[in-house]
Design an enzyme around this catalytic site. Structure first.
Site, short mmCIF file in Angstrom:
data_model
loop_
_atom_site.label_atom_id
_atom_site.label_comp_id
_atom_site.label_asym_id
_atom_site.label_seq_id
_atom_site.Cartn_x
_atom_site.Cartn_y
_atom_site.Cartn_z
N LYS A 1 3.99 -11.33 -15.15
CA LYS A 1 3.67 -10.37 -14.08
C LYS A 1 4.98 -9.96 -13.42
CE LYS A 1 0.15 -8.40 -11.96
NZ LYS A 1 -1.16 -7.98 -12.47
N ASP B 1 -0.52 -2.10 -12.05
CA ASP B 1 -1.30 -2.95 -11.13
C ASP B 1 -1.32 -2.17 -9.82
OD1 ASP B 1 -2.46 -5.87 -10.82
OD2 ASP B 1 -1.26 -5.61 -9.03
P1 NDP Z 1 -4.68 0.38 -6.83
O1 NDP Z 1 -3.33 0.45 -6.23
O2 NDP Z 1 -5.13 1.46 -7.73
O3 NDP Z 1 -5.79 0.22 -5.69
C1 NDP Z 1 -5.75 -0.83 -4.80
C2 NDP Z 1 -6.84 -0.62 -3.76
O4 NDP Z 1 -6.91 -1.78 -2.94
C3 NDP Z 1 -6.58 0.55 -2.83
O5 NDP Z 1 -7.81 1.09 -2.40
C4 NDP Z 1 -5.84 -0.12 -1.67
O6 NDP Z 1 -5.94 0.57 -0.44
C5 NDP Z 1 -6.55 -1.45 -1.59
N1 NDP Z 1 -5.63 -2.47 -1.06
C6 NDP Z 1 -4.44 -2.87 -1.60
N2 NDP Z 1 -3.85 -3.79 -0.83
C7 NDP Z 1 -4.67 -3.99 0.20
C8 NDP Z 1 -4.63 -4.82 1.33
N3 NDP Z 1 -3.59 -5.65 1.56
N4 NDP Z 1 -5.68 -4.77 2.19
C9 NDP Z 1 -6.74 -3.93 1.94
N5 NDP Z 1 -6.82 -3.12 0.89
C10 NDP Z 1 -5.82 -3.15 0.05
O7 NDP Z 1 -4.74 -1.05 -7.57
P2 NDP Z 1 -5.73 -1.55 -8.71
O8 NDP Z 1 -7.07 -0.96 -8.50
O9 NDP Z 1 -5.05 -1.39 -10.00
O10 NDP Z 1 -5.78 -3.12 -8.41
C11 NDP Z 1 -6.72 -3.72 -7.53
C12 NDP Z 1 -6.83 -5.21 -7.83
O11 NDP Z 1 -7.25 -5.40 -9.19
C13 NDP Z 1 -5.53 -6.01 -7.69
O12 NDP Z 1 -5.84 -7.32 -7.27
C14 NDP Z 1 -5.02 -6.06 -9.13
O13 NDP Z 1 -4.15 -7.15 -9.34
C15 NDP Z 1 -6.34 -6.24 -9.86
N6 NDP Z 1 -6.31 -5.89 -11.28
C16 NDP Z 1 -5.93 -4.64 -11.68
C17 NDP Z 1 -5.94 -4.33 -13.02
C18 NDP Z 1 -5.65 -2.94 -13.50
O14 NDP Z 1 -5.84 -2.70 -14.71
N7 NDP Z 1 -5.23 -2.02 -12.66
C19 NDP Z 1 -6.27 -5.34 -14.05
C20 NDP Z 1 -6.76 -6.59 -13.50
C21 NDP Z 1 -6.74 -6.85 -12.17
P3 NDP Z 1 -4.65 1.38 0.09
O15 NDP Z 1 -4.51 2.56 -0.82
O16 NDP Z 1 -4.99 1.73 1.48
O17 NDP Z 1 -3.49 0.43 -0.01
#
Ligand code: NDP
Length: 449
Positions: A129, A169
């Site tokens: 990662k 991510d």
């Molecule tokens: P994105 O950046 O596309 O979206 C993240 C979302 O979570 C946004 O809506 C964001 O809101 C919100 N968010 C992020 N940080 C915080 C926080 N500290 N408090 C509240 N809301 C928060 O990321 P992903 O959708 O790709 O990833 C989301 C999760 O899924 C993570 O844990 C990631 O590790 C996991 N994941 C992702 C994969 C992938 O293929 N993308 C694969 C497996 C797991 P805002 O825009 O306001 O920050």
């Protein structure tokens, strides 16, 4: 949830000492160690050969300076990370996260989880990662490009299709992967498509990769529900986040007949009892990179926005935390149970705090841990690598069908392993043990490495 077996307690103490202050990594390691007591009773060689200790120590950790120039011509400095955790099963594989909260402990917890997750997919990928404390929010495209290029100027020495294959991510999507791939290509003078995944379709990306994590999580939930002779039909669902994982989890829930009534971002959450209008969410988030609060003005009707607050106050039967780590604690778990939740699945990595997991399990709520439920993203990244290696490009249907098979397979192995180790329905234990055994067997066969 088990306690940590006495024999394994010194391992956790060493981890805490050696990685002082890295609380998320301690939390992830503790959760896995809690499951492994039952394994070393059956396979004492794993403890004799210090396999658990070796698996808990990353193979390599890289930390580097990322200087770049912003639109005001000012020099900015960020910190870059890549933790290459385990390569027993294949090249290191795992995403890059760009978010101001990123530090070495967060990257290490994610790399540790990734190692077991990747093993569960049954595909030839190790765990890693990376990321940076760079915040893409509010930056211009050109600023993001200059940052990504500078990041790759260092990272390129450490990656390659047979070495380490990063992906997206939080904060890293197709735009950032494109900027990084372009710079990698220049630096290496090589068209090595399989060095990064999550690429756009125009230069070697895979169909269904963008959708894969969210879709996969919903396939996993469907398998759990089937075991209780039910499905998504008409059920009220709440999904936190509105990023890549959340959007496509919502899309698949709707396709399966579920009703998504709430989603969020870090500013707050929206509730729309008529059912979330996903096209509108995509327009706000994917097209304009806007805030979820805008949904209410654009949609009208009874939709409402709650600033801050907990999305888990919204009554639902299925809850999918898809935003970030430790976003759902004990109080939220109790509220969800009082409101009749029957299934919770982690679309994000470690979004549920340990006490919340315990509360769900004690109440008989179906609980799917992230390393199993969100493995569809990395599995489809491995499918992208396969397509790149064979210079092929599969249809959406073919790719999604493979994704669905992989997710059903992960569900099966977690379920069967939990039964085999005397903890039926405990998907946490099943995922931890099944993932661990695959990595441990490979390492055991390779001698002391
Ligand atoms: P994105 O950046 O596309 O979206 C993240 C979302 O979570 C946004 O809506 C964001 O809101 C919100 N968010 C992020 N940080 C915080 C926080 N500290 N408090 C509240 N809301 C928060 O990321 P992903 O959708 O790709 O990833 C989301 C999760 O899924 C993570 O844990 C990631 O590790 C996991 N994941 C992702 C994969 C992938 O293929 N993308 C694969 C497996 C797991 P805002 O825009 O306001 O920050």
């Amino acid at each position: 949830m088990d306690h940590i077996a006495e024999k394994l307690q010194p391992i956790l103490r060493t981890i805490e000492h050696r990685n002082a202050g890295e609380v998320e990594f301690h939390q992830a390691a503790r959760e896995v160690l809690e499951s492994l007591g039952r394994v070393i009773e059956r396979h004492p060689q794993y403890s004799d050969e210090a396999l658990i200790e070796r698996i808990c120590e990353p193979e390599r950790q890289i930390i580097f300076r990322v200087p770049w120039i912003d639109d005001k011509n000012q020099v900015q400095i960020n910190r870059g990370f890549r933790v290459q955790f385990n390569s027993a099963l294949g090249p290191y594989k795992g995403g890059l996260r760009f978010h101001p909260s990123v530090n070495v402990g967060i990257i290490k917890f994610l790399g540790f989880e990734q190692t077991f997750k990747n093993a569960l997919t049954g595909m030839p990928i190790g765990g890693g990662k990376g990321g940076s404390d760079f915040d893409p929010k509010g930056k211009s495209d050109r600023e993001v490009m200059r940052f990504c290029q500078s990041f790759m100027i260092e990272l390129h020495r450490h990656i390659g299709e047979y070495v380490d294959v990063p992906a997206g991510d939080i904060g890293v999507g197709a735009r950032e992967i494109g900027f990084m791939f372009g710079m990698f290509k220049r630096l290496n003078n090589r068209y090595e498509a399989g060095v990064l995944t999550g690429k756009a379709l125009s230069y070697g990306g895979s169909r269904a990769r963008k959708e894969a994590t969210g879709f996969g999580t919903v396939y996993f939930v469907q398998s759990m529900l089937e075991r209780r002779n039910t499905g998504f039909d008409g059920k009220r669902c709440v999904v936190s986040g509105s990023g890549n994982v959340a959007i496509y989890a919502m899309e698949k829930i709707m396709a399966f007949g579920g009703k998504v009534i709430a989603c969020s971002d870090s500013g707050g959450y929206i509730v729309d009892e008529a059912g979330i209008d996903l096209d509108l969410v995509k327009q706000i988030k994917e097209t304009r990179r806007g805030r979820i609060a805008e949904y209410v003005d654009l949609k009208g009707g009874a939709a409402r926005f709650v600033k801050g607050g907990s999305i888990w106050d919204v009554p639902c039967e299925i809850a999918l935390p898809c935003a970030t780590q430790n976003e759902l604690g004990a109080a939220a778990a109790k509220t969800l149970i009082e409101n009749g939740v029957i299934a919770v699945a982690e679309g994000a990595n470690m979004p549920c705090m340990p006490q919340a997991v315990q509360i769900f399990q004690a109440a008989g709520v179906l609980f799917a841990p992230g390393k199993a439920a969100n493995a569809g993203g990395v599995a489809t990244s491995a499918l992208e690598m396969q397509q790149n290696a064979s210079r092929d490009s599969w249809s959406f249907d073919k790719t999604e069908k493979k994704l669905a098979e992989i997710m059903y397979g992960i569900h099966e192995i977690c379920h069967e392993t939990a039964e085999e180790y005397g903890a039926p329905d405990n998907y946490v234990l099943g995922a931890n043990i099944a993932g661990f055994v695959r990595v441990a067997e490979a390492m055991d066969a390779m001698g002391i490495i």
